[in-house]
Design a protein around this motif. Structure first.
Motif, PDB file in Angstrom:
ATOM      1  N   TYR A 101       0.908  -1.246   0.070  1.00 53.29           N
ATOM      2  CA  TYR A 101       0.076  -0.044  -0.103  1.00 53.29           C
ATOM      3  C   TYR A 101       0.857   1.431   0.072  1.00 53.29           C
ATOM      4  CZ  TYR A 101      -5.024  -0.908   0.445  1.00 53.29           C
ATOM      5  OH  TYR A 101      -6.429  -1.001   0.073  1.00 53.29           O
ATOM      6  N   THR A 141       0.076   4.019  -2.674  1.00 51.95           N
ATOM      7  CA  THR A 141      -1.053   4.855  -2.865  1.00 51.95           C
ATOM      8  C   THR A 141      -1.015   5.969  -1.605  1.00 51.95           C
ATOM      9  OG1 THR A 141      -2.230   2.857  -3.338  1.00 51.95           O
ATOM     10  CG2 THR A 141      -3.430   4.760  -2.292  1.00 51.95           C
ATOM     11  N   GLN A 200      -9.049   4.035   6.687  1.00 55.26           N
ATOM     12  CA  GLN A 200     -10.442   3.726   6.343  1.00 55.26           C
ATOM     13  C   GLN A 200     -11.457   5.011   6.553  1.00 55.26           C
ATOM     14  OE1 GLN A 200     -11.102   0.974   4.927  1.00 55.26           O
ATOM     15  NE2 GLN A 200     -13.310   0.865   4.664  1.00 55.26           N
ATOM     16  N   LYS A 216      -9.190   7.774   2.990  1.00 52.37           N
ATOM     17  CA  LYS A 216      -9.748   7.150   2.102  1.00 52.37           C
ATOM     18  C   LYS A 216     -10.813   7.953   1.286  1.00 52.37           C
ATOM     19  CE  LYS A 216     -13.158   4.013   2.307  1.00 52.37           C
ATOM     20  NZ  LYS A 216     -13.817   2.979   2.628  1.00 52.37           N
ATOM     21  N   ALA A 276      -7.859  -6.355  -0.504  1.00 53.62           N
ATOM     22  CA  ALA A 276      -7.641  -4.639  -0.425  1.00 53.62           C
ATOM     23  C   ALA A 276      -8.443  -4.016  -1.285  1.00 53.62           C
ATOM     24  CB  ALA A 276      -6.243  -4.505  -0.589  1.00 53.62           C
ATOM     25  N   ASP A 302     -10.590  -2.301   1.382  1.00 53.21           N
ATOM     26  CA  ASP A 302      -9.501  -1.153   1.491  1.00 53.21           C
ATOM     27  C   ASP A 302      -8.651  -1.160   2.915  1.00 53.21           C
ATOM     28  OD1 ASP A 302      -9.645   0.511  -0.849  1.00 53.21           O
ATOM     29  OD2 ASP A 302     -11.492   1.392  -0.330  1.00 53.21           O
ATOM     30  N   PHE A 303      -8.523  -0.134   3.588  1.00 54.14           N
ATOM     31  CA  PHE A 303      -7.705  -0.111   4.632  1.00 54.14           C
ATOM     32  C   PHE A 303      -8.104  -0.972   5.932  1.00 54.14           C
ATOM     33  CE2 PHE A 303      -6.489   3.852   2.016  1.00 54.14           C
ATOM     34  CZ  PHE A 303      -5.359   3.582   1.908  1.00 54.14           C
TER      35      PHE A 303
END
Length: 600
Positions: free
Chosen positions: A343, A346, A406, A410, A484, A488-489
């Motif tokens: 990650y 990003t 999160q 995001k 992921a 996501d996170f």
């Protein structure tokens, strides 16, 4: 840092003033200066001051740890290849050109997962094969052939042309290279554990992980230098440089001696004694060398005969140890270190750093720098405390990282102040996690699994344990893009939970092994020493005399019967001298009472 300090016991002494004792437990607290002065006087009477480390030990460490460098370099380079324009055009899937995809090619999750992850399947198989071969042909002489196997895998990758299905050639080349990397991941720590002097054994084995991180950073830097090329040299040059590391290890190991314990068990006792004296920096007649040779000879007498590979699981307390070692290797992957590297691009792009190769070098630099301190910690701090405290630290870092990512990062607009602030917080905690992992779970797991097995089963048991590492390495490499992409996170919460599990596994099941000979560690597991109090455990004279003659896995002989395998006493043939279930001696305050039974 006092929390991590080693507790002074009667069996320990300062590394620079160590004296020969029957159990060679020379590593000790440096806080007690009075004890150190007393031990210095004893050392003078029994052969002089014991060197903390010798040039030969340093040279052996730097050369053999090149096995870790090979793995790290191969891991670091492939992550860079996936973003190189030429590599994408030759092995990717055509798609429309967009602002976010200027090349017109991409890798699907399946294709990228196989390109990255098939190395780990090869390493899993290689690690399982390497153990039995090392027992038969030796630790040293198995290393050059596996370096050659790795080189064949590199040749396959270099020879692959372009085309719709040619990416499969890259996958197969990485699989073959993985066979070599997996075998070396068993042989390198194994050789280090059996050849290293007791005071520096943890630091020496930790250098395997250090060289993994240096290899990753080196690959990141070379990728950064070639990624702008518009020909196949962008990926083939870094790939071909991998030959260099294999040649250094494969040729260099030929100039090192065989593991002393393997030599001794193959009838080369004189050569084994000479090897030990050189690594310790002592004369062959020094009492410390004499005592260690005596212990190895006792074990040799017990290990004569045919011992099938499956005794590495069915042997005394071996299932417990193999299961524990596999759990530690699994948790080393599930702590989530690779997740941060995945990650990283990003996060860094959110604070204005768009070049993924710069991102990789920043994270790699933190990883290398922290691992240097990890090697120091392996020499001066206890294994258990370092691991379970770090597990809690890593859990905390992931909770912060996942929560900010999160719920803040995001949903923030690209380039906004909120994105930069939250991204900066995430970078800080990513780096804090890497520092914790690189100083503890990265290097120390390799050290503890190299120390918990007896000679007879060490190679096979370490192969089983290491295979767990590679299996979960593949699982994470292949499935992380899918997971992921969906959560996501929040994926970070999974790793936070795994770190919490790691805390309980280490706290309740791992026996402290720093400052103990390999034979002493074996005895502690056989005696069911309570892990929580194992750091305070000390052998008294009576108990120490039974190591290798009564309390030792290598002294246990198994005989087959209808209801399974059972241990038998073979006193006349060098078998079990300590009757099973009988009380064993213990010193006051050692954590074991004199009525404790040896339950094997």
């Amino acid at each position: 840092m006092k929390f991590f300090g080693k507790k002074q016991t009667g069996d320990h002494s300062n590394a620079t003033t160590a004296v020969p004792t029957p159990n060679h437990s020379m590593e000790a607290s440096q806080r007690d200066q009075q004890v150190a002065m007393e031990e210095q006087g004893k050392a003078s009477k029994l052969g002089g001051k014991v060197p903390a480390v010798t040039f030969r030990t340093v040279f052996m460490t730097l050369l053999v740890a090149m096995g870790g460098f090979i793995f790290g370099y191969d891991t670091g380079q492939i992550s860079g290849f996936l973003e190189m324009r030429v590599f994408l055009e030759r092995f990717g899937i055509p798609t429309a050109v967009t602002d976010t995809n200027e090349t017109g090619y991409y890798f699907s999750n399946v294709r990228s997962g196989l390109i990255v992850g098939l190395l780990s399947i090869g390493t899993l198989i290689g690690s399982l094969i390497a153990g039995p071969l090392a027992n038969k042909f030796g630790r040293k002489w198995c290393i050059p052939p596996w370096c050659l196997v790795f080189s064949v895998g590199v040749v396959i990758q270099l020879a692959v042309g372009s085309g719709g299905s040619m990416w499969i050639g890259i996958v197969m080349g990485r699989f073959v290279a993985g066979l070599g990397v997996g075998a070396l991941s068993v042989l390198v720590p194994l050789y280090m554990a059996e050849a290293s002097p007791v005071p520096v054994r943890g630091s020496v084995i930790s250098c395997y992980q250090l060289f993994i991180t240096i290899g990753i950073l080196t690959a990141d830097c070379i990728n950064f230098g070639t990624e702008a090329r518009q020909d196949t040299g962008s990926y083939r040059i870094p790939m071909a440089i991998g030959f260099l590391w294999a040649i250094i290890l494969g040729v260099g190991i030929m100039f090192l001696p065989e593991s002393p314990r393997h030599d001794w068990n193959r009838g080369q006792s004189k050569r084994a004694r000479t090897t030990m004296s050189k690594f310790y920096g002592l004369s062959e007649s020094h009492p410390l060398i004499e005592n260690e040779c005596y212990e190895i000879e006792k074990i040799r007498e017990a290990t004569e005969g045919d011992h099938p590979w499956y005794e590495a699981i069915t042997g005394p307390r071996m299932f417990y140890r193999v299961a524990l070692a596999m759990a530690l290797q699994m948790l080393q992957q599930l702590t989530g270190a690779n997740y941060f590297f995945y990650y990283g691009t990003t996060i860094f792009s959110g604070v204005g750093i768009d070049n993924s190769y710069v991102t990789a070098m920043i994270l790699g630099g933190v990883n290398v720098g922290a691992t240097f301190f990890g090697v120091y910690m392996a020499r001066h701090f206890r294994r258990r405390e370092s691991l379970y405290v770090a597990a809690l630290w890593q859990c905390m870092c992931f909770l912060v990282f996942a929560s900010v990512g999160q719920f803040v990062f995001k949903d923030s607009a690209d380039g906004s102040s909120l994105a930069k602030t939250s991204g900066t917080v995430m970078i800080v905690f990513a780096c804090l996690f890497i520092v914790g992992f690189a100083t503890t779970w990265g290097p120390l797991v390799w050290a503890v699994i190299s120390e918990m097995f007896p000679y007879r089963y060490r190679a096979v048991a370490m192969g089983c344990a290491t295979s767990a590492n590679w299996f979960w390495n593949f699982m994470l490499a292949f499935f992380t893009p899918f997971i992921a992409g969906d959560i996501d996170f929040a994926y970070g919460y999974v790793f936070a939970g795994c770190n919490l599990v790691a805390f309980f596994v280490v706290y309740f099941f791992l026996v402290e092994s720093s400052g103990k000979t390999l034979e002493e560690v074996d005895a502690m597991y056989l005696m069911h020493v309570t892990p929580r109090t194992s750091a305070k455990f000390a052998f008294d004279d009576e108990m120490r005399k039974s190591i290798g003659t009564g309390i030792a896995t290598d002294k246990m002989h198994l005989r087959k019967r209808k209801d399974g395998w059972a241990k038998q006493e073979e006193v006349s043939e060098g078998g079990v001298m300590q009757r099973e279930g009988s009380p064993v001696p213990a010193s006051p305050g050692s954590g074991v009472n004199r009525n404790q039974k040896v339950e094997l």
